[in-house]
Design an enzyme around this catalytic site. Structure first.
Site, PDB file in Angstrom:
ATOM      1  CB  CYS A   1     -24.641   0.074  -8.135  1.00 48.39           C
ATOM      2  SG  CYS A   1     -24.920  -0.754  -9.724  1.00 48.39           S
TER       3      CYS A   1
ATOM      4  CG  HIS B   1     -28.999  -0.793  -6.752  1.00 50.85           C
ATOM      5  ND1 HIS B   1     -28.616   0.526  -6.840  1.00 50.85           N
ATOM      6  CD2 HIS B   1     -28.720  -1.356  -7.950  1.00 50.85           C
ATOM      7  CE1 HIS B   1     -28.123   0.755  -8.055  1.00 50.85           C
ATOM      8  NE2 HIS B   1     -28.169  -0.369  -8.736  1.00 50.85           N
TER       9      HIS B   1
ATOM     10  CD  GLU C   1     -30.141   2.026  -3.955  1.00 51.06           C
ATOM     11  OE1 GLU C   1     -29.928   2.282  -5.152  1.00 51.06           O
ATOM     12  OE2 GLU C   1     -29.341   1.368  -3.245  1.00 51.06           O
TER      13      GLU C   1
END
Length: 200
Positions: free
Chosen positions: A81, A181, A183
């Site tokens: 990001c 992202h 994650e």
């Protein structure tokens, strides 16, 4: 087991990045220690918020030296990001231009889109030969939250579209970076992080 440092410089989804990397088998340490960041098998630079604020935090932990030395030694770095955005030459937010880490060529600028931020799930057009996206289907979706992006750079460029095309990910030498992202992208993000870990 690969040793990965998630760089703590006061910004970013540190714990979620840590958990996601641990899920795919990494030995993860979250730290602001430059020597640990320099010595790890892989370095992750996370980031949320404003480009200039992230750069200020990075300067506090000597990140430019660490990243430059890792790149020069061909040692893996992953930006996520705003952690991706700060790897570029410059960022422009609210009319203010800030210097980035400069390991990737390009400028971060506001997306030309009717709705900002670009928030939610989106597909990407993976670069031919990409190691990050190896084994992932073309309709795989990743989770984005951003209003700024890079439109042009060098390397293996994976693109996405929100109002206009932009760089969703880039792979250039030891540097990998994603605007989305991983994650927060469920199984797709885990697969991408596992792919990255195989390069570490």
């Amino acid at each position: 087991m690969k040793r990965v440092v998630v760089l703590d410089y006061g910004s970013g989804n540190l714990r979620s990045a840590q958990r996601a990397l641990e899920r795919v088998g990494a030995d993860v340490k979250v730290t602001a220690d430059p020597s640990a960041a320099a010595g790890a098998d892989g370095l992750v630079v996370p980031g949320v918020g404003a480009f200039a604020a992230c750069m200020a935090g990075l300067s506090e932990v000597d990140a430019k030296r660490v990243v430059d030395e890792r790149v020069a030694a061909d040692r893996p770095v992953l930006g996520i990001c705003v952690g991706m955005q700060v790897l570029f030459d410059r960022g422009i937010e609210h009319g203010v231009e800030s210097e980035g880490l400069g390991v990737l060529p390009g400028r971060v600028e506001r997306l030309a889109a009717p709705i900002l931020p670009h928030m939610g799930w989106n597909t990407v057009s993976a670069a031919e030969g990409s190691r990050l996206f190896a084994g992932l289907d073309a309709d795989t979706r990743f989770y984005f939250v951003h209003s700024y992006a890079v439109h042009d750079t060098e390397g293996l460029v994976t693109s996405a579209e929100h109002g206009e095309p932009f760089v969703a990910a880039v792979e250039r030498g030891p540097v990998s970076a994603t605007q989305f992202h991983p994650e927060k992208s469920g199984d797709a993000g885990a697969a991408l992080l596992e792919n990255w870990l195989q390069t570490v």
